[in-house]
Design a protein around this motif. Sequence first.
Motif, short mmCIF file in Angstrom:
data_model
loop_
_atom_site.label_atom_id
_atom_site.label_comp_id
_atom_site.label_asym_id
_atom_site.label_seq_id
_atom_site.Cartn_x
_atom_site.Cartn_y
_atom_site.Cartn_z
N PRO A 1 -4.92 2.22 -0.39
CA PRO A 1 -4.59 2.26 -1.82
C PRO A 1 -3.29 1.53 -2.10
O PRO A 1 -2.26 1.77 -1.47
N ARG A 2 -3.33 0.65 -3.08
CA ARG A 2 -2.15 -0.09 -3.50
C ARG A 2 -1.63 0.38 -4.85
O ARG A 2 -0.69 -0.21 -5.37
N SER B 1 -10.07 0.78 2.67
CA SER B 1 -9.43 0.26 1.45
C SER B 1 -8.10 0.97 1.24
O SER B 1 -8.05 2.00 0.56
N THR C 1 -10.06 7.18 -4.76
CA THR C 1 -10.49 7.30 -3.36
C THR C 1 -10.56 8.76 -2.94
O THR C 1 -11.53 9.19 -2.29
N LEU D 1 -9.58 5.56 3.31
CA LEU D 1 -8.21 5.06 3.32
C LEU D 1 -8.04 3.92 4.32
O LEU D 1 -7.23 3.01 4.10
N ALA E 1 0.83 -1.20 0.00
CA ALA E 1 0.00 0.00 0.00
C ALA E 1 0.86 1.25 0.00
O ALA E 1 1.96 1.28 0.58
N THR F 1 -5.88 3.81 -7.61
CA THR F 1 -6.81 3.62 -6.49
C THR F 1 -6.81 4.82 -5.56
O THR F 1 -7.86 5.25 -5.07
N LEU F 2 -5.64 5.38 -5.29
CA LEU F 2 -5.55 6.57 -4.44
C LEU F 2 -6.26 7.75 -5.08
O LEU F 2 -6.94 8.53 -4.40
#
Length: 412
Positions: free
Chosen positions: A46-47, A44, A55, A41, A4, A51-52
């Motif tokens: 972020p990886r 979930s 989000t 955050l 992550a 995704t970040l």
Amino acid sequence: MSPALLRGIDRAAFAVAFTARLRRAGVPAGLTDVDAFVRALDVSPPRSMSTLYWTARISLVRRHADLAAFDRVFAAVFADAPPLPPPNRSVAPAGDRDDVHVPVPADAADDGPGGGLPWATLPPAVAHSPESDTALRLPERRPSALAGLAERPFDELDATQVTMLGDALRAAVVAWPTRRTRRHAVSPTGRRIALRATINRARRTGWEPVEIVRERAVRRPRRVVLLCDVSESMRAQATAYLHLMRAFAVVAEAEVYAFATTLTRLTVVLRHRSAAEAVAQASAAVTDRYGGTRIATNLRALLTSQRADAVRGAVLVIGSDGWDSDPPEELAAVMARLRRRAYRIVWLNPRAGAPGFAPRTAGMAAALPYCDRLLPAGTFQDLLVAARQLQSVTCTDGLKWPMLTPAPRIIA
């Protein structure tokens, strides 16, 4: 699995710093948005950069006008930024020692490298890159399988697609409007006094009408009669029209017929529980399909059949392109008889939706003055619109459809 981006980092501090940068850029992100971002955050982690991005965007952006400013700030914060060294081992938990994350530089300008991303206004689809996980990948918006077939002509659809559209037609015809009959039934909400029932109740109270019994008119579903052309000129629309007839036969208990050179009743066949089996049996029952067309002869056969009373007070729907081998005078005469019997006459023409359409065929020009509505029926979307109009307009008590302007009888 990649680690992550923000593991081992104070997510609250990161969210507050990033939100402050957004506020300076004009994005009105409040404390509630910050709390939602921190919770997202936590739920979930972020990886990947993509995704970040999503989000943060879903949590902090509330208006479409703020998307450009958000993309500009996000790019200024994360574009070409070197990762931070691993966190201090004495502070970070044991499981987070080898984690990496992207920093938020204190001196990064909002207008720095990465500003003005191309997807700020109209986001295009970015191809998936298995080698790198840092590029932002925006989802590609695609229509559903049903929406993608709505505007396609019937001759471009295969059997599976036509069956799927038939199921959608069946779901669209949910209920059929009712009509008021001359019969009355006892009802507490009625406005009319039921004289006989009131007198019977008065026998218990010395013939004094202490209790007034009321009644209302009984409502029955409006009868529907559908006739669909299955001649050679209607080959592309024949199967789709069979699905339309099945939808009304199941929901509205309509009388349905198919015709080319002869009239074939399909009411019982199309009420089969399986749509595919019903259409297959109907296709086998129509022995003259993909042949010539005799509209006037078949309409006259309907009026002289044992079920001619079904037309009286019913909504008569005729699906045809108007090509007729019978003389137009005969079609006009039989349409005049139908106009006196039917409640409404609706003609579905697959070519009526074409630009510059005019009833130039002899049959269509002869029948048009006696129709209440001429509706296009060349695509699945046209059939859905026609089904909704038949449900909501044609069977409303007290609403009179104006007659169409008589068209010139042009012999093609």
